[in-house]
Design a protein around this motif. Structure first.
Motif, PDB file in Angstrom:
ATOM      1  N   UNK A 174      46.854  70.255  82.568  1.00 44.51           N
ATOM      2  CA  UNK A 174      46.494  68.843  82.483  1.00 44.51           C
ATOM      3  C   UNK A 174      45.051  68.738  82.016  1.00 44.51           C
ATOM      4  N   UNK A 175      44.604  67.516  81.748  1.00 44.37           N
ATOM      5  CA  UNK A 175      43.221  67.325  81.309  1.00 44.37           C
ATOM      6  C   UNK A 175      42.231  67.650  82.423  1.00 44.37           C
ATOM      7  N   UNK A 176      42.676  67.537  83.652  1.00 43.39           N
ATOM      8  CA  UNK A 176      41.791  67.827  84.771  1.00 43.39           C
ATOM      9  C   UNK A 176      41.728  69.296  85.143  1.00 43.39           C
ATOM     10  N   UNK A 177      42.685  70.104  84.641  1.00 42.57           N
ATOM     11  CA  UNK A 177      42.761  71.501  85.081  1.00 42.57           C
ATOM     12  C   UNK A 177      42.710  72.529  83.956  1.00 42.57           C
ATOM     13  N   UNK A 178      42.753  72.105  82.678  1.00 46.65           N
ATOM     14  CA  UNK A 178      42.906  73.095  81.612  1.00 46.65           C
ATOM     15  C   UNK A 178      41.726  74.068  81.524  1.00 46.65           C
ATOM     16  N   UNK A 232      43.407  68.077  72.811  1.00 44.55           N
ATOM     17  CA  UNK A 232      42.235  68.033  73.689  1.00 44.55           C
ATOM     18  C   UNK A 232      41.013  67.564  72.908  1.00 44.55           C
ATOM     19  N   UNK A 233      40.391  66.517  73.388  1.00 43.12           N
ATOM     20  CA  UNK A 233      39.200  66.000  72.738  1.00 43.12           C
ATOM     21  C   UNK A 233      38.041  66.982  72.843  1.00 43.12           C
ATOM     22  N   UNK A 234      37.453  67.322  71.704  1.00 42.72           N
ATOM     23  CA  UNK A 234      36.328  68.254  71.682  1.00 42.72           C
ATOM     24  C   UNK A 234      35.045  67.487  71.987  1.00 42.72           C
ATOM     25  N   UNK A 235      34.522  67.676  73.175  1.00 38.38           N
ATOM     26  CA  UNK A 235      33.295  66.989  73.579  1.00 38.38           C
ATOM     27  C   UNK A 235      32.206  68.008  73.885  1.00 38.38           C
ATOM     28  N   UNK A 236      30.961  67.565  73.823  1.00 42.86           N
ATOM     29  CA  UNK A 236      29.831  68.454  74.108  1.00 42.86           C
ATOM     30  C   UNK A 236      29.864  68.938  75.550  1.00 42.86           C
ATOM     31  N   UNK A 248      42.538  51.061  83.541  1.00 41.57           N
ATOM     32  CA  UNK A 248      42.983  52.363  84.039  1.00 41.57           C
ATOM     33  C   UNK A 248      42.878  53.430  82.948  1.00 41.57           C
ATOM     34  N   UNK A 249      42.403  54.602  83.341  1.00 41.70           N
ATOM     35  CA  UNK A 249      42.282  55.748  82.439  1.00 41.70           C
ATOM     36  C   UNK A 249      42.813  56.988  83.151  1.00 41.70           C
ATOM     37  N   UNK A 250      43.097  58.031  82.379  1.00 42.06           N
ATOM     38  CA  UNK A 250      43.550  59.294  82.958  1.00 42.06           C
ATOM     39  C   UNK A 250      42.360  60.093  83.464  1.00 42.06           C
ATOM     40  N   UNK A 251      42.442  60.549  84.705  1.00 40.01           N
ATOM     41  CA  UNK A 251      41.395  61.367  85.299  1.00 40.01           C
ATOM     42  C   UNK A 251      41.221  62.654  84.495  1.00 40.01           C
ATOM     43  N   UNK A 252      39.977  62.962  84.124  1.00 38.92           N
ATOM     44  CA  UNK A 252      39.689  64.188  83.406  1.00 38.92           C
ATOM     45  C   UNK A 252      39.747  64.073  81.898  1.00 38.92           C
ATOM     46  N   UNK A 253      40.216  62.936  81.387  1.00 39.26           N
ATOM     47  CA  UNK A 253      40.260  62.735  79.941  1.00 39.26           C
ATOM     48  C   UNK A 253      38.857  62.442  79.421  1.00 39.26           C
ATOM     49  N   UNK A 254      38.648  62.638  78.119  1.00 40.05           N
ATOM     50  CA  UNK A 254      37.332  62.342  77.549  1.00 40.05           C
ATOM     51  C   UNK A 254      37.055  60.842  77.569  1.00 40.05           C
ATOM     52  N   UNK A 255      38.121  60.056  77.685  1.00 40.88           N
ATOM     53  CA  UNK A 255      37.968  58.600  77.719  1.00 40.88           C
ATOM     54  C   UNK A 255      37.334  58.146  79.031  1.00 40.88           C
ATOM     55  N   UNK A 256      37.593  58.877  80.112  1.00 40.01           N
ATOM     56  CA  UNK A 256      37.085  58.475  81.431  1.00 40.01           C
ATOM     57  C   UNK A 256      35.563  58.353  81.464  1.00 40.01           C
ATOM     58  N   UNK A 257      34.789  59.394  81.143  1.00 40.58           N
ATOM     59  CA  UNK A 257      33.331  59.244  81.227  1.00 40.58           C
ATOM     60  C   UNK A 257      32.791  58.226  80.232  1.00 40.58           C
ATOM     61  N   UNK A 258      33.445  58.116  79.068  1.00 39.51           N
ATOM     62  CA  UNK A 258      32.976  57.123  78.094  1.00 39.51           C
ATOM     63  C   UNK A 258      33.126  55.712  78.644  1.00 39.51           C
ATOM     64  N   UNK A 259      34.282  55.420  79.242  1.00 39.69           N
ATOM     65  CA  UNK A 259      34.519  54.075  79.759  1.00 39.69           C
ATOM     66  C   UNK A 259      33.630  53.761  80.954  1.00 39.69           C
ATOM     67  N   UNK A 260      33.238  54.783  81.712  1.00 38.92           N
ATOM     68  CA  UNK A 260      32.323  54.542  82.843  1.00 38.92           C
ATOM     69  C   UNK A 260      30.998  53.990  82.345  1.00 38.92           C
TER      70      UNK A 260
END
Length: 268
Positions: A88-92, A108-112, A153-165
């Motif tokens: 999953x995005x939270x465990x990979x 998987x989104x490539x983030x820094x 609502x967003x998926x926990x661990x996705x790259x979208x989560x920290x961006x939306x925060x």
């Protein structure tokens, strides 16, 4: 005397060359590329709830999507059997570091931030962020989302989560992790809108007649999607990059992207 010095110097050079060759040889045999071809099995981490990418069809129990297809192509190129390891995005990241799989293949989104812990291949898809709500929702346009009382609502661990925060100033952010889903939260009325990417927005629209997709003006947080491998194995990363380049050139990437309605977001 000169001949003795020449002979000694030649011996030192040869010894130095042998010593330098040893780490390279050791790295080659320690690479996951060598391990995969020796074992005859490629272990691929996939998240089985990612529409159009790696989604387990409830009727057939088979994983479908572009990375379901391309993981088979990678195994075929290596001449080995494919073994899917659910992740999953939270465990990979932890799964890769624990050697549960050799590669993660599920959009998987490539983030820094992630690149501090794992290595990313060259991108094969690029997506920005989209919103999905219901057709009878009071949210009719993008500017209706970040308002008091709106639950996003967003998926926990996705790259979208920290961006939306960081992006949301008034709306409430909710996170869910499997087996819960963003669309389930919206359907149940526990969230007003979900944030996702292009693949999921397209697939949700094809599955449910209640879906209303909203796009921001211009691209919002365009993100390259890549395959992910453990750090420190350049030989394996080089091979994966060559695979990505090859499927771009021979048309397989575009073929499987079109098959899964992802043609518009293929990376150049």
């Amino acid at each position: 005397m000169k001949q003795i010095l020449k002979t000694a110097l030649a011996a030192l050079v040869a010894a130095g060359g042998f010593a330098a060759a040893q780490p390279a040889a050791a790295q080659q045999t320690d690479s996951r590329l060598y391990r995969v071809t020796s074992s005859g099995t490629l272990r691929v981490c996939q998240y089985p709830n990612y529409y159009a990418i790696s989604y387990r069809n409830p009727q057939t129990s088979e994983i479908e999507g572009i990375d379901a297809d391309l993981s088979k192509e990678l195994a075929k190129e290596l001449g080995v059997e494919l073994e899917i390891v659910e992740s999953s995005f939270g465990t990979f990241i932890a799964d890769l570091q624990a050697d549960k799989c050799e590669i993660g293949m599920f959009g998987i989104g490539a983030t820094l931030q992630r690149a501090q812990a794992v290595a990313f291949s060259d991108p094969y898809l690029v997506s920005s962020i989209y919103a999905v709500t219901t057709k009878d929702s009071e949210i009719k346009a993008w500017e209706d989302i970040d308002q008091d009382g709106v639950r996003v609502v967003v998926t926990l661990g996705s790259y979208i989560e920290p961006f939306m925060r960081g992006y949301l100033k008034k709306a409430e952010l909710i996170t869910v992790a499997p087996p819960a889903s963003r669309e389930g939260e919206v359907i149940a009325g526990r969230a007003d809108v979900l944030m996702t990417d292009y693949p999921t927005s397209v697939k949700l629209a094809s599955l449910f007649d209640w879906v209303n997709t909203l796009e921001p003006e211009g691209s919002l947080r365009p993100t390259p999607y890549s395959y992910v491998v453990p750090q420190g194995d350049q030989i394996w990363l080089n091979y994966v990059n060559l695979f990505v380049s090859t499927i771009k050139l021979d048309g397989r990437l575009q073929q499987f992207a079109e098959k899964n309605a992802l043609g518009p977001i293929v990376a150049p």
